[in-house]
Design a protein around this motif. Structure first.
Motif, short mmCIF file in Angstrom:
data_model
loop_
_atom_site.label_atom_id
_atom_site.label_comp_id
_atom_site.label_asym_id
_atom_site.label_seq_id
_atom_site.Cartn_x
_atom_site.Cartn_y
_atom_site.Cartn_z
N GLU A 130 -51.37 84.70 60.50
CA GLU A 130 -52.46 84.55 61.10
C GLU A 130 -53.34 83.58 60.61
O GLU A 130 -54.00 82.55 61.33
N GLU A 131 -53.04 83.47 59.22
CA GLU A 131 -54.09 82.38 58.59
C GLU A 131 -53.35 80.97 58.82
O GLU A 131 -53.98 79.91 59.03
N ILE A 132 -52.14 80.80 59.03
CA ILE A 132 -51.50 79.87 59.38
C ILE A 132 -52.01 79.33 60.64
O ILE A 132 -52.51 78.03 60.76
N ILE A 133 -52.07 80.27 61.76
CA ILE A 133 -52.45 79.72 62.77
C ILE A 133 -53.92 79.52 62.96
O ILE A 133 -54.30 78.44 63.55
N LEU A 152 -42.27 76.83 62.42
CA LEU A 152 -43.50 77.15 62.14
C LEU A 152 -43.84 77.82 60.88
O LEU A 152 -44.59 77.28 60.24
N LYS A 153 -42.99 78.63 60.49
CA LYS A 153 -43.03 79.37 59.21
C LYS A 153 -42.79 78.38 58.03
O LYS A 153 -43.33 78.35 57.20
N TYR A 154 -41.42 77.70 58.49
CA TYR A 154 -41.06 76.75 57.38
C TYR A 154 -42.03 75.87 56.71
O TYR A 154 -42.28 75.54 55.69
N HIS A 155 -42.78 75.23 57.91
CA HIS A 155 -43.75 74.21 57.63
C HIS A 155 -44.80 74.74 56.52
O HIS A 155 -45.48 74.06 55.70
N TYR A 156 -45.15 75.98 56.75
CA TYR A 156 -46.29 76.44 55.92
C TYR A 156 -45.85 77.37 54.95
O TYR A 156 -46.38 77.90 54.36
N MET A 157 -44.37 77.69 54.94
CA MET A 157 -43.88 78.05 53.61
C MET A 157 -44.20 77.51 52.32
O MET A 157 -43.88 78.20 51.33
N ASP A 158 -44.41 76.44 52.36
CA ASP A 158 -44.31 75.69 50.96
C ASP A 158 -45.79 75.88 50.38
O ASP A 158 -46.12 75.45 49.39
N ARG A 171 -40.08 80.71 70.20
CA ARG A 171 -40.60 79.68 70.43
C ARG A 171 -42.24 80.18 70.43
O ARG A 171 -42.55 81.00 71.08
N VAL A 172 -43.17 79.25 70.08
CA VAL A 172 -44.60 79.51 69.85
C VAL A 172 -45.30 78.25 70.58
O VAL A 172 -45.05 77.10 70.03
N VAL A 173 -46.15 78.50 71.59
CA VAL A 173 -46.94 77.29 71.90
C VAL A 173 -48.39 77.69 71.74
O VAL A 173 -48.66 78.89 72.03
N ILE A 174 -49.12 77.02 70.69
CA ILE A 174 -50.67 77.52 70.51
C ILE A 174 -51.51 76.58 71.35
O ILE A 174 -51.15 75.20 71.41
N ILE A 175 -52.22 77.17 71.90
CA ILE A 175 -53.31 76.46 72.72
C ILE A 175 -54.78 76.59 72.14
O ILE A 175 -55.18 77.89 71.79
N ASN A 176 -55.53 75.84 72.41
CA ASN A 176 -56.86 75.82 71.59
C ASN A 176 -57.88 74.68 72.65
O ASN A 176 -57.40 73.64 72.52
N ASP A 177 -58.96 75.18 72.98
CA ASP A 177 -59.90 74.28 73.64
C ASP A 177 -59.11 73.71 74.90
O ASP A 177 -59.38 72.80 75.20
N TYR A 220 -55.45 76.06 64.47
CA TYR A 220 -56.67 75.95 65.60
C TYR A 220 -57.77 74.93 64.92
O TYR A 220 -58.20 74.22 65.56
N ARG A 221 -58.03 75.17 63.63
CA ARG A 221 -59.06 74.23 63.19
C ARG A 221 -58.71 72.75 62.80
O ARG A 221 -59.52 71.82 63.43
N LYS A 222 -57.59 72.49 62.95
CA LYS A 222 -57.06 71.17 62.91
C LYS A 222 -56.88 70.68 64.36
O LYS A 222 -57.60 69.42 64.44
N GLY A 223 -56.65 71.56 65.32
CA GLY A 223 -56.54 71.07 66.87
C GLY A 223 -57.88 70.79 67.35
O GLY A 223 -58.07 70.06 68.02
#
Lengths: 263, 324, 264
Positions: free
Chosen positions: B314-317, B244-250, B226-232, B321-324
């Motif tokens: 890395e790029e996915i994350i 996380l991987k699945y969503h960006y696998m497309d 499980r991953v929690v991504i935090i930004n700002d 970040y950019r979206k967040g």
């Protein structure tokens, strides 16, 4: 020269952040003078008495001057910094910079302490004038000579401490040597004029750093004469050269050692 | 059962600002100016027993601040924290017996002592009897292969061995949760790998819940479900690794070397990342255009070299970040 | 409760022992530090020889009593700096967020952080105190009293160092204030109280507790005084309690503060 002025200026500026702290440190200075005023007040039975040729007022002024010169330069901190530079390998990075390490260290520390020296002077003179209600009769040229002698004393002191710090090239940690040096200066130089010590010791002290870093400028301040100023300034200039030479030699030797062992 | 539960956690820092130059130095003495920074801004999450959870984010995102609040070092401005049924703010000492901590940048071991003596020292700190400590050390050193170097002063160990000892030291008192703050920071890949193995092993053996912060993506990819991504200071994503991987696998990236030019301008879902003479790098959104179409467009006969890959994590994350 | 105290003591003693072991790795510099500090202190004997050559009694103290004053000041300082070195850089620990690693341990934070490092040269001060005690004429009762007052004195000056350092919890960097305060006590404790007059003397005997750490012990060792001894004990205990309370208050601020410049 310009780069040293620049190093000096940047250090001076950074101390502005700590003005309040500098003022606090001043309490130590005031305290020192306060203790000695009390001590000499206790020891002199009457104000006109002369001990070893000094009146009570002269004795207290003497201590004020030597303490301004010695106390304000924060030798302990400075020595520790040099030792850390040597031991921590900082010095290795500075070898290929286009300035001399000695010049860098001295001008940097001078920048750090200028404010303290000025404030110490203001406070020291104020305390003297208030409590002693007197000021030595000095002509304008005499004031300038005493001032120059004071600056020379500070420079010689810093160079000698630099030298002690650089001894760390040879032994692991030269801080303890500084402690001894500083105690020697304090007990034999700051607290009492040379005249207080018996014959042979006094003679030796005339040629020691004590004469040029403490006794000289303070003696000129409390008992000025052109004869003694010539003698004192000359000794100071000679000592300045010697001290610089010592630093230069030990630094050169140390760097060589550094190159061999790779720091 | 959730062992950590956090609701609406917020923490603000004030940071002194100094204006430039001489006058700035002076005015900072008399009238310091503060800038408020929301280090952690209204975050909520839960951690289940036995989970390995990763808290990732760029430097200054609020990871360490969160970990400090969970361990009782810092108190939150507002919000609720519950760790193993204990409120870290009110019962820091009680909590200390139940958790272990490893701060990557700070060593807690005595460098001049052997790992063994260090472990015994930690045993004393956590009020474990000598006998019990010795038993525990034996067990841990077997499990984590410390036997070869357990009697060597820590300063003579390699960095990897040292970190392993750091982690084992934090396990002496059988903590239920282990907090690892940037455990692999500044380590080389081989050492990183051994640390990850160790973390996995202890999670498996003792069912220790592991709460990990890192800005190294590969830590997470290899360790966590499980991953929690935090930004700002905000949670921008809280999801399972596979999701996380699945969503960006497309999205796929194709790198090709061609002997003619191809025109993609009429095709949807294609994004040219780089084009240089006969080399081409494109990103394809497979929801809009499938791979076969693109390959046909290129025409296999023109291909001198080809490489099709997923977008690196890395790029996915970074995108998140950019979206967040 | 009792077990807790025992465990705490065990950890504290271990911490000090390991700190000492660390410093002893480099034996030359260890021994040099100690010896040079003894020599360093000894230089002050010259100062007093000069002063006593001018007058037989200074501030009501004979030369022997001055030696005793120096001895007690040195060993008090030595005790405190040797064991509680970090009490003197508490401000740095606080403002740079270095208390974190102590906060995650289930032990007393104050004790843990001030015993985490030892000052080797302070061992020289401690030894110097006893050497001077021997020079000034030692007896069994003097030895016991001396050791006792060195310990109470060390606790008092450590308390004060912690209190001054704890100011950092409220006002940020306070190392200079702490240094000044600590120096103030040391400086006064090496001069006879009799040379000071009026308000200064009263301050020294009360607010600036040099009386408790230096003057009273010398008086008591010269002529035993039960009342004064009792006063020293009571004040030591109260001051220590107050210190712990204030530190822990500050610690709460450390944790809840948003003024920490620590890295987020």
């Amino acid at each position: 020269m310009r780069k040293y002025i620049y190093i000096y200026k940047s250090e001076l500026m950074s101390t502005f952040q700590y003005v309040i702290n500098i003022l606090f440190r001043l309490i130590n200075f005031i305290l020192f003078i306060f203790i000695f005023m009390n001590l000499w007040n206790y020891i002199y039975d009457n104000p006109n008495e002369l001990i070893n040729g000094y009146s009570k007022t002269q004795m207290i002024w003497y201590v004020i001057i030597t303490e301004i010169i010695w106390g304000a330069i924060e030798g302990r901190k400075y020595c520790r910094k040099i030792v850390d530079d040597v031991r921590g390998g900082n010095i290795a990075y500075m070898i290929n910079k286009p300035y001399s390490y000695i010049g860098y260290a001295v001008s940097g520390h001078l920048g750090e302490t200028t404010i303290r020296i000025i404030i110490s002077m203001v406070v020291g003179f104020t305390m003297g004038i208030i409590f002693l209600k007197s000021f030595p009769a000095l002509t304008a040229p005499a004031v300038i000579i005493v001032f120059i002698s004071g600056i020379l004393a500070v420079l010689i002191n810093l160079l000698l401490i630099t030298f002690i710090g650089l001894i760390s090239f040879i032994i692991e940690d030269s801080n303890p040597i500084f402690w001894l040096y500083s105690k020697m200066i304090l007990v034999l130089g700051v607290l009492f004029p040379i005249e207080y010590f018996p014959g042979i010791l006094a003679k030796i002290m005339r040629y020691s750093p004590i004469y040029v870093t403490c006794y000289g400028p303070a003696k000129l301040f409390v008992d000025f004469s052109y004869m003694s100023s010539a003698e004192i300034l000359l000794s100071q200039i000679i000592y300045l050269g010697i001290a610089w030479g010592m630093c230069y030699l030990i630094y050169k030797k140390g760097v060589k050692k550094l190159n061999v062992t790779g720091g | 059962m959730s062992v950590i539960s956090v609701k609406h956690l917020t923490k603000t820092f004030k940071i002194k600002e100094k204006k430039k130059g001489f006058s700035g130095s002076i005015s900072a003495i008399f009238k310091p100016i503060y800038k408020e920074v929301k280090a952690v801004n209204d975050i909520s999450f839960e951690v289940e027993e036995g989970e390995i959870i990763a808290f990732i984010g760029p430097n200054g995102a609020g990871k360490s601040t969160t970990i400090k609040m969970l361990t009782g070092i810092l108190y939150p401005d507002s919000g609720e924290i519950n760790v193993l049924g204990i409120n870290p703010t009110r019962e820091r000492k009680k909590l200390a017996y139940e958790i272990g901590t490893v701060f990557g940048q700070k060593e807690q071991l005595w460098m001049h002592l052997t790992a063994y003596d260090n472990f015994k020292f930690f045993g004393a700190i956590y009020d474990i009897t000598e006998k019990e400590t010795e038993k525990r050390i034996e067990e841990l050193s077997k499990l984590f292969d410390l036997e070869k170097f357990i009697n060597i002063p820590v300063r003579n160990l390699s960095l990897g061995q040292r970190i392993r000892c750091e982690i084992v030291a934090s396990l002496i008192h059988k903590p239920k949760i282990l907090f690892l703050d940037e455990p692999t920071i500044g380590l080389d890949p081989v050492v990183k790998e051994s640390i990850r193995k160790l973390i996995k092993k202890m999670n498996k053996e003792y069912r220790t819940t592991i709460f990990l912060t890192s800005h190294d993506i590969s830590d997470i990819e290899k360790l966590c479900k499980r991953v929690v991504i935090i930004n700002d200071g905000k949670i921008v994503m809280d999801d399972s690794m596979s999701n996380l991987k699945y969503h960006y696998m497309d999205k796929k990236v194709i790198e090709v070397k061609l002997n003619t030019k191809v025109n993609f301008s009429n095709t949807k879902g294609i994004n040219i990342l780089k084009e240089k003479e006969n080399r081409l790098r494109i990103e394809i959104d497979t929801k809009q255009t499938d791979l076969t179409t693109v390959l046909k467009l290129i025409n296999p006969e023109n291909i001198m070299d080809i490489n099709i890959s997923n977008i690196p994590l890395e790029e996915i994350i970074a995108q998140i970040y950019r979206k967040g | 409760m009792l077990q807790g105290v025992k465990n705490q003591l065990n950890v504290t003693i271990k911490t000090i022992k390991y700190g000492l072991m660390r410093e002893m790795i480099n034996k030359t510099s260890f021994i040099m530090n100690v010896i040079f500090m003894i020599l360093n202190n000894a230089s002050f004997i010259i100062q007093w020889i000069v002063i006593y050559s001018l007058k037989e009694d200074v501030g009501g103290y004979t030369f022997n009593q001055i030696l005793l004053l120096w001895a007690i000041a040195a060993s008090t300082y030595g005790f405190s700096h040797f064991i509680f070195k970090k009490a003197y850089s508490l401000s740095d620990l606080i403002t740079n967020g270095k208390l974190d690693s102590f906060l995650v341990q289930p032990k007393n934070v104050l004790l843990a952080c001030i015993t985490t490092d030892i000052e080797v040269s302070a061992l020289g001060d401690l030894l110097y105190g006893y050497i001077v005690l021997i020079i000034s004429g030692i007896t069994v009762s003097k030895f016991i009293l001396f050791t006792f007052f060195s310990i109470t004195g060390a606790i008092i000056i450590t308390d004060i160092a912690v209190l001054l350092g704890s100011l950092s919890f409220w006002i940020g960097r306070s190392d200079m204030i702490a240094d000044t305060g600590n120096n103030l006590m040391i400086n006064f404790s090496t001069y006879p109280d009799g040379i000071f007059k009026g308000a200064a003397r009263i301050l020294l005997l009360t607010v600036i507790p040099v009386g408790l750490t230096a003057y009273f012990p010398v008086w008591i060792m010269t002529k035993f005084n039960f009342k004064l001894t009792f006063v020293i004990i009571v004040i030591t205990v109260i001051l220590t309690l107050v210190t712990f309370v204030i530190f822990y208050r500050g610690l709460r601020r450390y944790s809840s503060s948003n003024l920490m410049i620590s890295k987020i």
